[in-house]
Design a protein around this motif. Structure first.
Motif, PDB file in Angstrom:
ATOM      1  N   VAL C  33       0.841  -1.185   0.000  1.00  0.00           N
ATOM      2  CA  VAL C  33       0.000   0.000   0.000  1.00  0.00           C
ATOM      3  C   VAL C  33       0.881   1.242   0.000  1.00  0.00           C
ATOM      4  N   THR C  34       0.380   2.325  -0.543  1.00  0.00           N
ATOM      5  CA  THR C  34       1.167   3.561  -0.613  1.00  0.00           C
ATOM      6  C   THR C  34       0.801   4.529   0.507  1.00  0.00           C
ATOM      7  N   VAL C  69      -6.552   2.058   0.919  1.00  0.00           N
ATOM      8  CA  VAL C  69      -7.209   1.880  -0.378  1.00  0.00           C
ATOM      9  C   VAL C  69      -6.188   1.313  -1.348  1.00  0.00           C
ATOM     10  N   GLU C 104      -2.958   7.206  -9.370  1.00  0.00           N
ATOM     11  CA  GLU C 104      -1.520   6.941  -9.279  1.00  0.00           C
ATOM     12  C   GLU C 104      -1.018   7.080  -7.844  1.00  0.00           C
ATOM     13  N   TYR C 105      -1.776   7.769  -7.009  1.00  0.00           N
ATOM     14  CA  TYR C 105      -1.391   7.913  -5.600  1.00  0.00           C
ATOM     15  C   TYR C 105      -1.496   6.604  -4.837  1.00  0.00           C
ATOM     16  N   PHE C 106      -2.279   5.689  -5.370  1.00  0.00           N
ATOM     17  CA  PHE C 106      -2.546   4.446  -4.653  1.00  0.00           C
ATOM     18  C   PHE C 106      -1.818   3.259  -5.250  1.00  0.00           C
ATOM     19  N   THR C 107      -0.925   3.551  -6.165  1.00  0.00           N
ATOM     20  CA  THR C 107      -0.228   2.503  -6.881  1.00  0.00           C
ATOM     21  C   THR C 107       1.275   2.640  -6.689  1.00  0.00           C
TER      22      THR C 107
END
Lengths: 108, 108, 108
Positions: C33-34, C69, C104-107
């Motif tokens: 997770v980021t 998420v 892209e924030y979650f990848t």
């Protein structure tokens, strides 16, 4: 997205004045929930109590957010109870789909 | 699951640095929301601000979580506002379906 | 409701004893997770740990709620990890659909 091994249930979130939170918990109990989560340090405005169209910070009051998850056959009783409790109050109830593992944890 | 008597709306959750939380509330107001819930005592990392691949506890900062529910015709304006606010910040926005009773509480 | 420009992902919420929260965060990290959000000042009962049918206020203990998420391709690994961690504990995991901007924030 894999939902394999998960069971769909219904999440019910209730945000009320902190003084009413114990009544919500009592209502949860009578509706047969097997557990709940309570979030304190919650504040807010409305929905419903304040329709002035302007949100003032000094209108904030100490609220409580109570979260529970129930299987389908308990939803109606729970919602009816919450609705009655909120009948003349400004609290809100959010109902949504949620998936859980270990469904037996949520069943009495 | 019975959703009888409930109305589908959109729940918008925004997690930002605590110092920006008042701006989010202001944005909610201008988008016409009738209420919101604010959860304090929130911490976290990312998403987006930290892509080192390692989450360090001492990177935690005081965050705020702001939750509101809006009817369909207000969603676009609200999301546009939040996106602009978050444009150069590391906060996140979660959008989901939610069902409410008393839909008039969420409508200006 | 417009979901234009939003990307569907999976929200995973874990409520556990506060002492176990760091292990959940560690597990999140290993699942790639980021970011995550942690809500403290959480209490509650069950689900699962207490099946007496009665919810007592003095059974409340300090819990932590951890929210993250993830995109579809990371869900399985994350859920497997949380399930293993919760294996012999009374914590709960809620899985739901959520829509985000800036995927892209979650990848990683």
């Amino acid at each position: 997205m894999s939902r394999e091994g998960l069971t769909r249930m219904t999440k019910v979130e209730v945000v009320v004045d902190g003084t009413i939170a114990p009544q919500v918990v009592d209502l949860f109990t009578h509706a047969g929930v097997t557990g709940y989560t309570a979030v304190s340090n919650v504040s807010g405005l409305g929905h419903g109590g304040y329709h002035e169209g302007r949100l003032l910070f000094n209108d904030q009051s100490a609220l409580g957010m109570l979260i529970t998850v129930v299987p389908d056959d308990q939803v109606d009783a729970l919602l009816a109870g919450v609705r009655t409790l909120l009948g003349e109050r400004s609290g809100v109830m959010f109902v949504s789909d949620v998936y859980v593992s270990r469904p037996e944890y949520f069943t009495t």
